[in-house]
Design an enzyme around this catalytic site. Structure first.
Site: not given
Length: 443
Positions: A110-111, A113, A230
């Protein structure tokens, strides 16, 4: 800026490079990634009505030139032509090198991309398993893959341990975009700063290690695993990979130095275990992204494989085939022959009172929380077939009865507001609603 601990740690690790690497060339940039199942990036750039710049991170991605633009409201977004994505987040999926026909897992999906990028690389062939542990986020994942017209996805809402138990040594490619402390999102999301502390770093590192273990168990011999975060935290990045390789001699670290973006990993972030840190890849704010770490791992071809018992398509509990109501099946076949003739002869599974197209060919025998398997076609009631929205989003361009809209047509905005519009190209009955040939749904 984040708290004093973060800056003190980074200055100690980077020395004089700190101010260079954390100096972003501009304000936060927003980007979109084109859905390869809908069109090619060049076609998108030529057709869209807002400003774009090529992304330095992915051939299918672009940077937005208007900081005030709200691309999520655009008709092409509703049609699944693109996905709104932070520019550097488009990198990890491409590093897997997915090819049509492979078995691919997005373990923390999720989400959606990165999942949609993997689906585009598969071109509707093979199997894509997309898992998300948090139920609300799993629902968003399912919705996004439906909007993007993905047909060959199995969407799960499970723990990584339960997925691993169901799919041992099964996948050719695995993506682990691990839940992390989010240091790379400090500029973009201020809430990430307020939630940041040392206990969070410790929890994220431990969770990442657990997820990596389960991912490794699901990778077939010779398979590729890409791990990304990230964050800049050593324990979640180089230190995580170094510790994993120390536990798993059957894995080797692949060299990402030629990928053309970002900078090498940092040798002083590996902790107590050895690592060729320069083989990893980092994206710093100075590179034009918000911060990403990536490592690519390959499992030895002679690593022991595990046989997996599997269920069969269309099977219910106990392996019994659900009874198919003859009138309901006839209603679907009549509907398909008229409006979707290319689908009329395809295998279809019965789930409750509904029908599923493209059910995955290989399903685990274990009971998992499945949100979607294949494409919901619709359901038959009282001899009449009622198509599902997902059917039009996946196959709308193949429908024989279409209402053709364009970006400039005021009826497009009216349709997206939920208003009735005058049909100009469609005949009576069910039809696909398209904008410039891309599906918006059915009417």
């Amino acid at each position: 800026m984040p708290g004093e601990y973060f800056e003190a740690r980074e200055r100690a690790l980077l020395g004089t490079r700190y101010d260079v690497l954390y100096a972003a060339p501009c304000a936060v940039r927003r980007g979109v990634t084109v859905n390869g199942l809908r069109c090619a990036p060049q076609e998108f750039a030529a057709a869209v009505d807002f400003g774009l710049e090529p992304s330095p991170f992915c051939d299918a991605a672009f940077l937005l030139t208007d900081p005030q633009l709200r691309p999520g409201r655009h008709a092409y977004h509703h049609a699944g032509v693109f996905y709104v994505q932070e520019p550097s987040a488009s990198v990890p999926a491409g590093l897997l090198g997915v090819r049509p026909g492979e078995r691919v897992l997005d373990l923390c999906a999720a989400p959606g991309g990165k999942t949609s990028q993997l689906a585009a690389a598969l071109r509707g062939e093979g199997l894509l398993v997309a898992n998300e542990y948090v139920a609300a986020r799993a629902g968003v994942l399912k919705s996004n893959l439906e909007r993007m017209g993905v047909t060959n996805a199995l969407v799960l809402n499970e723990s990584t341990a339960r997925v691993a138990a169901a799919f041992p040594a099964f996948f050719d490619k695995v993506l682990v975009d691990a839940p992390c402390s989010g240091e790379g999102m400090f500029r973009k999301e201020s809430v990430a700063v307020t939630q940041y502390d040392q206990p969070l770093l410790d929890r994220c590192a431990a969770l990442g290690a657990e997820i990596l273990e389960n991912a490794a168990a699901m990778l077939a011999p010779g398979g590729i695993l890409v791990y990304s975060t990230c964050t800049f935290a050593p324990g979640e990045d180089e230190g995580q990979i170094a510790a994993f390789l120390a536990r798993h001699p059957e894995f080797t670290l692949c060299d990402l130095s030629g990928c053309g973006f970002g900078q090498p990993g940092e040798a002083n972030r590996t902790g107590d275990d050895p690592l060729q840190a320069e083989y990893c890849r980092r994206i710093w704010p100075c590179d034009g992204g918000e911060g990403h770490f990536m490592a690519k791992l390959q499992k030895a071809a002679d690593a022991p494989a595990v046989e997996l018992p599997r269920g069969k398509n269309g099977k219910g509990k106990g392996g019994k085939t659900p009874r198919v109501d003859a009138k309901a099946l006839q209603a679907w076949q009549s509907f398909a022959k008229e409006l979707f003739p290319t689908l009329a002869g395809q295998p279809i599974a019965v789930v409750g009172d509904g029908f599923l197209l493209e059910p995955p060919a290989l399903l685990p025998a274990a009971k998992l929380h499945v949100l979607r398997a294949g494409v919901p076609a619709g359901r038959a009631a009282k001899g009449r077939f009622e198509p599902a929205h997902a059917l039009f989003m996946a196959y709308g361009a193949q429908c024989t009865n279409c209402e053709e809209l364009t970006l400039a047509d005021p009826r497009t905005a009216a349709w997206l507001r939920g208003e009735e519009i005058e049909a100009q190209t469609a005949q009576n009955g069910w039809c696909a609603v398209l904008v410039d040939g891309f599906p918006l749904g059915g009417g």
